[in-house]
Design a protein around this motif. Structure first.
Motif, PDB file in Angstrom:
ATOM      1  N   SER A  85     -41.533 -13.327   7.968  1.00 10.77           N
ATOM      2  CA  SER A  85     -41.160 -14.680   8.345  1.00 10.77           C
ATOM      3  C   SER A  85     -39.687 -14.763   8.291  1.00 10.77           C
ATOM      4  CB  SER A  85     -41.631 -15.641   7.267  1.00 10.77           C
ATOM      5  OG  SER A  85     -41.442 -16.945   7.637  1.00 10.77           O
ATOM      6  N   LEU A  86     -39.170 -15.180   9.592  1.00  9.05           N
ATOM      7  CA  LEU A  86     -37.770 -15.121   9.877  1.00  9.05           C
ATOM      8  C   LEU A  86     -36.918 -16.107   8.909  1.00  9.05           C
ATOM      9  CD1 LEU A  86     -37.651 -14.544  13.699  1.00  9.05           C
ATOM     10  CD2 LEU A  86     -37.523 -13.004  11.759  1.00  9.05           C
ATOM     11  N   SER A  87     -37.921 -17.196   8.297  1.00 14.26           N
ATOM     12  CA  SER A  87     -37.117 -18.384   7.772  1.00 14.26           C
ATOM     13  C   SER A  87     -37.124 -17.783   6.303  1.00 14.26           C
ATOM     14  CB  SER A  87     -38.100 -19.605   7.836  1.00 14.26           C
ATOM     15  OG  SER A  87     -39.398 -19.265   7.202  1.00 14.26           O
ATOM     16  N   LYS A  88     -38.036 -17.327   5.568  1.00 14.26           N
ATOM     17  CA  LYS A  88     -38.100 -16.793   4.476  1.00 14.26           C
ATOM     18  C   LYS A  88     -37.555 -15.614   4.050  1.00 14.26           C
ATOM     19  CE  LYS A  88     -42.317 -19.407   3.244  1.00 14.26           C
ATOM     20  NZ  LYS A  88     -43.744 -19.213   2.725  1.00 14.26           N
ATOM     21  N   PRO A  96     -45.385 -19.147  13.667  1.00 15.55           N
ATOM     22  CA  PRO A  96     -44.083 -19.609  14.320  1.00 15.55           C
ATOM     23  C   PRO A  96     -43.070 -18.909  13.474  1.00 15.55           C
ATOM     24  CG  PRO A  96     -45.304 -21.644  14.187  1.00 15.55           C
ATOM     25  CD  PRO A  96     -45.969 -20.655  13.499  1.00 15.55           C
ATOM     26  N   TYR A  97     -41.749 -18.720  14.178  1.00 15.77           N
ATOM     27  CA  TYR A  97     -40.464 -18.011  13.689  1.00 15.77           C
ATOM     28  C   TYR A  97     -40.898 -16.974  12.686  1.00 15.77           C
ATOM     29  CZ  TYR A  97     -35.464 -18.656  12.171  1.00 15.77           C
ATOM     30  OH  TYR A  97     -34.422 -18.477  12.115  1.00 15.77           O
ATOM     31  N   LEU A 140     -42.581  -4.225  18.938  1.00 11.63           N
ATOM     32  CA  LEU A 140     -41.962  -5.498  18.027  1.00 11.63           C
ATOM     33  C   LEU A 140     -41.745  -6.660  18.833  1.00 11.63           C
ATOM     34  CD1 LEU A 140     -40.948  -6.275  15.174  1.00 11.63           C
ATOM     35  CD2 LEU A 140     -38.839  -5.501  15.905  1.00 11.63           C
ATOM     36  N   PHE A 141     -42.144  -7.867  18.466  1.00 12.19           N
ATOM     37  CA  PHE A 141     -41.800  -9.264  19.119  1.00 12.19           C
ATOM     38  C   PHE A 141     -41.443 -10.315  18.146  1.00 12.19           C
ATOM     39  CE2 PHE A 141     -46.557  -9.087  18.923  1.00 12.19           C
ATOM     40  CZ  PHE A 141     -46.728 -10.334  18.568  1.00 12.19           C
ATOM     41  N   LYS A 142     -41.290 -11.483  18.314  1.00 12.89           N
ATOM     42  CA  LYS A 142     -40.748 -12.252  17.408  1.00 12.89           C
ATOM     43  C   LYS A 142     -41.274 -13.645  18.094  1.00 12.89           C
ATOM     44  CE  LYS A 142     -36.573 -10.347  15.581  1.00 12.89           C
ATOM     45  NZ  LYS A 142     -35.042 -10.406  15.230  1.00 12.89           N
ATOM     46  N   THR A 143     -41.625 -14.485  17.268  1.00 13.15           N
ATOM     47  CA  THR A 143     -42.067 -15.938  17.610  1.00 13.15           C
ATOM     48  C   THR A 143     -41.243 -16.863  17.432  1.00 13.15           C
ATOM     49  OG1 THR A 143     -43.370 -16.342  15.773  1.00 13.15           O
ATOM     50  CG2 THR A 143     -44.596 -15.352  17.252  1.00 13.15           C
TER      51      THR A 143
END
Length: 1178
Positions: free
Chosen positions: A869-872, A899-900, A923-926
């Motif tokens: 997770s990009l937020s954590k 998400p994210y 690789l891909f990001k939401t």
């Protein structure tokens, strides 16, 4: 169906009327009268020689008569024969032959005379004959040898008995010999065979004669019959002849009919009127002739004609002169016919037209005696007086004889006498006694006084007034005490004094007076008539159809006159109900439990009273599965077909809809039955298609609406000839289990499809499109063959042919198969990912070349997993997910992404063997999304005007949090929501003190987080600020005072008492006491009024039934605008009382309809104190 009977129905009326007429002529026994014969023995009296002879002669008269007898025309002196006695006060003779006497000694013609001072009556001539049952005369009975097809007569020739014996034929086992159109017994007792068959051979044809009077049976010597068939006769002749000139017996030939009895073409028959006419014709012939009867120039009498002995006997009962004529019997078979004509003449012994009747006259009156009879020939009429021919009797100036009439004029008492009329011809005689009694008597009424007659309405009423007097009295009827004389069309007055009311009604009830008067006096009598209501069945039993084993009920409800006590009886088929505990009779119904076949029939309910009877019937039809068919027969037996016929079993009252035919292969699967076909229920024959080399047996099952019958007995077996197979195996496939083999499989033929012994399979294959020759192998008892050493996944042409010992099946069709698959060699290339939104992505790839698939392409498979997770910014356990896309697709969608977050994926091609190599990881990001709700919201430290709020960040931020939003609004005492206030809070804050609030006020809070994408789900809570301290102190002081506590307890007790009183009143009907007083002293001039029509009704406590209104916490418009809050209050109100937050804490919600539960969660949820309770009244 309903019938009704009463004692006053027309038939009963006629019988009663005739009886009263006879009574009217009877002279009371206390008055002088000549003798009257009341009982005598029959004219032709056959007696049992083993018992005493009793010759009856009874008479009445005043004074009582004396008796004398004649035998064979001369005086019979009873005193001279010790065996003969006369019964006391009677003329009946008793002849004692039990102790050594012989009945034959007393044969003869006897006549009895009864005499007193007013005349003499005589009996008929009574012919006494003892019965006889002689033995059969001894004779030598020769055996009967007869050729098959010839006629035969076995003579009985019974001994002559008195009366004639009854003849019948039996065997040694006392079993009656079967009779039919071919074999039957004639009227003379002989046994006639129209043509004999080999089965008629037996040694115990015995004729029996039964003598009923002596109750004895005499037996003739057994007769032996030997029937030679044509085959056995030829064999016998061949064995006994030594020369070469052998001709043999002639073959069995058919012949036209000829008559065995009567002989000739015509005959005559004389029969007496009133007797039974029996005419007989028995014919021989081959085939057996059929008999038909006709009357020349007329029709056979309807309802009096019967055919017996298989139409060989014509029977006409109660014959009359009109039945005279020519009767023809015609015997016919396919080769011709013959006939016989019987001329019938009907004679008649004398019979009465007008028999003389007793005559009672008063002195000086006139009268007549009439004696008229008929017969064929016409009878001769002669008169006697007191048993002496009138020509030699003493003269009487008051009488004059005129043929069949005696005329009396100005009679005197000395004219009293008994007159006899004799009518005779060659076939018999009639003798009648009639007295003339001269009396002078005042009227007397013989009917008992105050006799009660009961009758059913609308039926005739007959009121009796039997009388006597000389001269004959006149009769008058009156109704009531002071009624006038009855006359007119409403009444019928009979000569015997009876009053008839043709149609009695209820108003016919009453007292009726009968008055009889002549010149010597007058007398009257009262009778009473009661007219009752008829008995009726108002609910009749109804037609029922019931399945065997069920239960059924018939109803029978009656209405009757209240003064009559009816009895209800149930009948079955006009007889008594079976004695069975399954039949249960109730007051108004009949129930039958566990119904069986024998319960089928008509059930009748009969309601009887002392005056009438009514009945109603209903049919019970018991249905069940049909009985199994029987007598299965196989005909028209061919190689590939056969005809099956059968006889249906009983359908058990439910028509057979169809027959199911099953077969058994006794060679391969004995005991296993298979479906063959089915036909309509009207068919009893079917043509069946057969397969070669099967040992068939067939059975038939009948089907109706109830179900299937038991199977019939199996037919005889039928083995069809072997043949080459007609068909090849089905389901042929070619697949590989390994990369270097080809597995050929097929569905083997069923047992009877082999058509013969030695079933095998020829398996052939070759590689497609390379020009190879077919490779073949023959196998048996298998359903697959493996070809090894094949290239990987190449197409093959395949065929499988059946064969047996008689040859090959037709050329089979070719199918395409493939050798074994291997794993794909190449991974998909040019994998691209396109982000659709924060939870959805689309993946593209290039397809692999088909040659590299090395098998059947099944599709592509995407493996994908979340990296972090990009937020954590922390890694988590990797859980790979798989999506498969069938066929030759080159793109697919990945739903349900978080998400994210950072994801990886790869793509692989799939065939029947498995997956190929994976493509390089992509690789891909939401992007960011809206966050989840804060993990919790806690409200604490309430003061007069402030509350402290604490919260936790969302469990799933789904991006970078930029702020929190708090919205709140007050809730007043009526649960209405106040204005909404909004506060924005920085994302790094986790608590807030909210000031400037109102004291003692409840608030509702809405709290949610935001990312750059938008606002997330909200969490809600409620809390209350505390009240003013001074007011609280004051209220606490009041609430803690003793007087206040006592007052509250008194108020509570009073409320409890009122509730109890209201509850009791409501259970009594909801009336107030004032209403009860009004009911008790109601003014009859005043009628209550109803609310619905404007009139007064009862006082009602309807208000007590209305539900109490509940307050609402929602504002007047019941909604919060969308721009003020993401949550609509409507969402809270559709029956949802609460929900769980993401961290598991409970979030209370308000309902737009009602709120009964106290708030829960992190708010103050303690029970309200007395202070708070008082505050709610402020």
């Amino acid at each position: 169906m309903m019938t009704k009977k009463t004692i006053s129905a027309s038939r009963a009326s006629l019988i009663l009327f005739l009886c009263q007429m006879i009574t009217a002529l009877e002279v009371p026994l206390d008055l002088s009268q000549p003798p009257t014969i009341t009982q005598q023995s029959p004219k032709d009296y056959i007696v049992d020689p083993r018992e005493n002879i009793v010759i009856q002669c009874e008479a009445k008269g005043k004074p009582p008569p004396s008796f004398s007898w004649t035998r064979n025309g001369t005086h019979f002196d009873i005193d001279k024969d010790a065996r003969v006695t006369v019964k006391p006060n009677s003329g009946t003779l008793v002849i004692n032959i039990m102790n050594g006497g012989k009945a034959e000694a007393y044969e003869g013609v006897y006549q009895c005379t009864a005499r007193n001072e007013r005349g003499a009556a005589i009996s008929n001539n009574i012919v006494i004959r003892p019965s006889r049952s002689p033995l059969w005369t001894k004779e030598k009975v020769e055996p009967k040898h007869v050729r098959e097809g010839d006629p035969l007569v076995l003579h009985c020739s019974p001994p002559v008995g008195l009366p004639p014996p009854i003849i019948f034929w039996m065997d040694n086992s006392f079993q009656r010999l079967p009779q039919n159109e071919r074999v039957s017994q004639g009227l003379n007792g002989d046994l006639y065979f129209s043509n004999v068959k080999p089965e008629d051979t037996r040694e115990d044809y015995i004729c029996y004669a039964r003598f009923n009077h002596t109750q004895t049976i005499q037996q003739k010597q057994p007769i032996s019959v030997k029937v030679f068939s044509m085959d056995s006769l030829n064999e016998t002749i061949s064995a006994n002849l030594s020369d070469t000139g052998f001709y043999g017996a002639k073959p069995l030939t058919e012949r036209r009919p000829t008559l065995l009895t009567p002989v000739g073409s015509t005959s005559n028959k004389v029969e007496l009127r009133g007797n039974v006419l029996l005419l007989e014709c028995i014919a021989e012939g081959l085939p057996t002739p059929v008999i038909r009867w006709i009357k020349e120039g007329g029709e056979l009498p309807i309802n009096r004609t019967f055919f017996e002995n298989f139409k060989k006997t014509l029977k006409i009962i109660e014959v009359s002169e009109a039945d005279s004529g020519k009767y023809k019997c015609v015997a016919r078979n396919p080769l011709g016919s013959t006939h016989h004509t019987i001329t019938v003449t009907v004679k008649a012994a004398p019979y009465w037209i007008t028999a003389p009747r007793n005559l009672v006259l008063s002195p000086g009156e006139d009268g007549t005696l009439i004696c008229r009879a008929n017969g064929n020939p016409k009878p001769n009429i002669s008169w006697l007086t007191n048993g002496v021919p009138i020509a030699i009797a003493p003269e009487d100036p008051s009488r004059k004889v005129d043929g069949d009439t005696i005329i009396f004029s100005d009679v005197q008492e000395r004219s009293s006498a008994v007159y006899q009329c004799n009518a005779s011809n060659e076939y018999g005689y009639l003798l009648a006694n009639a007295f003339v009694n001269v009396l002078a008597e005042p009227p007397r009424i013989l009917t008992p006084a105050n006799k009660l007659y009961q009758i059913i309405a609308n039926n005739p009423a007959l009121l009796d007034c039997a009388f006597f007097g000389s001269p004959v009295p006149e009769i008058e009827w009156f109704k009531g005490v002071k009624g006038s004389i009855l006359h007119g069309d409403l009444y019928v007055f009979h000569d015997n004094g009876t009053l008839e009311i043709p149609v009695a009604q209820k108003d016919s009830t009453g007292t009726y007076t009968c008055v009889a008067r002549n010149k010597l006096g007058k007398v009257q009598n009262e009778v009473h008539l009661e007219v009752k209501d008829p008995t009726m069945i108002i609910k009749q039993p109804e037609y029922k159809i019931i399945q065997k084993g069920g239960q059924v009920s018939f109803e029978c409800t009656i209405k009757h006159d209240r003064t009559l006590m009816p009895t209800i009886t149930w009948l079955k088929d006009n007889g008594e109900l079976p004695v069975d505990e399954r039949f249960i009779i109730h007051k108004d119904s009949l129930a039958i439990m566990n119904v069986t076949d024998k319960d089928d029939g008509t059930y009748t309910c009969v309601a009887n009273t002392t005056l009438d009877s009514v009945s109603a019937s209903a049919v019970l039809t018991v249905v069940d599965r049909p009985d199994p068919p029987f007598d299965l027969e196989l005909t028209d037996q061919l190689e590939r077909s056969i005809q099956l016929s059968w006889i249906p079993g009983y359908d058990n009252n439910s028509p057979i809809t169809n027959f199911v035919i099953e077969y058994e292969d006794g060679m391969r699967e004995p005991g296993v039955w298979h479906y063959q076909t089915e036909v309509h229920g009207t068919q009893t024959t079917v043509q069946l298609k057969l397969s070669p080399y099967v040992n068939y047996s067939f059975r038939v099952i009948a089907v109706n609406e109830i179900g299937r019958s038991q199977p019939s007995e199996a037919s005889e077996q039928y083995l069809t000839k072997a043949a080459k197979p007609d068909e090849n195996p089905s389901g042929v496939q070619g697949i590989g289990s390994e990369p270097d083999n080809l597995v050929i499989i097929w569905e083997p033929l069923k047992g009877f499809q082999s058509n013969g012994p030695g079933l095998q399979y020829k398996v052939s294959w070759r590689q497609k499109d390379v020009g190879d020759e077919w490779t073949s192998v023959i196998v048996a008892n298998v359903s697959k063959y493996i070809v090894s050493g094949t290239p990987t996944f190449v197409p093959y042409e395949i065929k499988v042919q059946a064969l047996n010992d008689l040859g090959y099946a037709p050329e089979p069709a070719e199918v395409i198969g493939h050798s074994g698959e291997d794993l794909p060699m190449v991974a998909p290339g040019n994998v691209q990912v396109h982000i659709v939104n924060s939870t959805l992505a689309k993946v593209h790839w290039d397809p692999v070349p088909l040659k590299t698939v090395r098998g059947h392409l099944q599709g592509y498979r995407i493996y994908y997993w979340k990296v972090q997770s990009l937020s954590k910014r922390r890694r988590r356990h990797v859980e790979k997910k798989i999506l498969t896309f069938s066929g030759n697709k080159t793109h697919g969608m990945l739903p349900g992404l978080e998400p994210y977050s950072s994801y990886k994926l790869n793509v692989r091609v799939v065939n029947g063997k498995g997956e190929g190599p994976a493509s390089p990881d992509k690789l891909f990001k939401t992007p960011e999304g809206v966050p989840s709700s804060p993990s919790f919201l806690k409200i604490s430290n309430p003061t007069l005007d402030s509350l402290t709020l604490e919260w936790g960040p969302p469990t799933h931020p789904n991006g970078v949090l930029i702020a929190y939003t708090l919205k709140f609004q007050p809730i007043n005492s009526t649960h209405e929501l106040g204005p909404l206030i909004e506060i924005r809070i920085p994302a790094n804050e986790t608590s807030l003190i909210l000031s400037n609030l109102n004291y003692s006020t409840r608030y509702k809070f809405y709290f949610y987080a935001q990312t750059s994408v938008g606002s997330g789900s909200q969490i809600t809570e409620e809390a209350v600020t505390i009240m003013d301290e001074a007011m609280a102190s004051r209220q606490v002081d009041i609430a803690t005072q003793g007087w206040f506590i006592g007052l509250m307890c008194a108020v509570a007790l009073l409320i409890l008492i009122l509730l109890i009183v209201c509850f009791i009143r409501r259970n009594k009907g909801g009336k107030y006491p004032v209403k009860e007083k009004e009911d008790a002293h109601a003014d009859p001039e005043i009628q209550p009024m109803k609310e619905d029509d404007g009139t007064f009704g009862e006082y009602s406590d309807a208000e007590d039934h209305k539900p109490l209104k509940k307050g609402s916490r929602t504002p007047s418009d019941r909604t919060v605008k969308k721009e003020d809050s993401d949550d609509s209050l409507v969402d809270y109100g559709e029956g949802v009382n609460g929900q769980f937050n993401e961290d598991g804490s409970f979030i209370g919600q308000y309902s737009g309809k009602k709120e009964k539960e106290p708030a829960e969660g992190n708010e103050s949820s303690e029970a309200p104190s007395p202070v708070n309770a008082m505050n709610s009244f402020v």
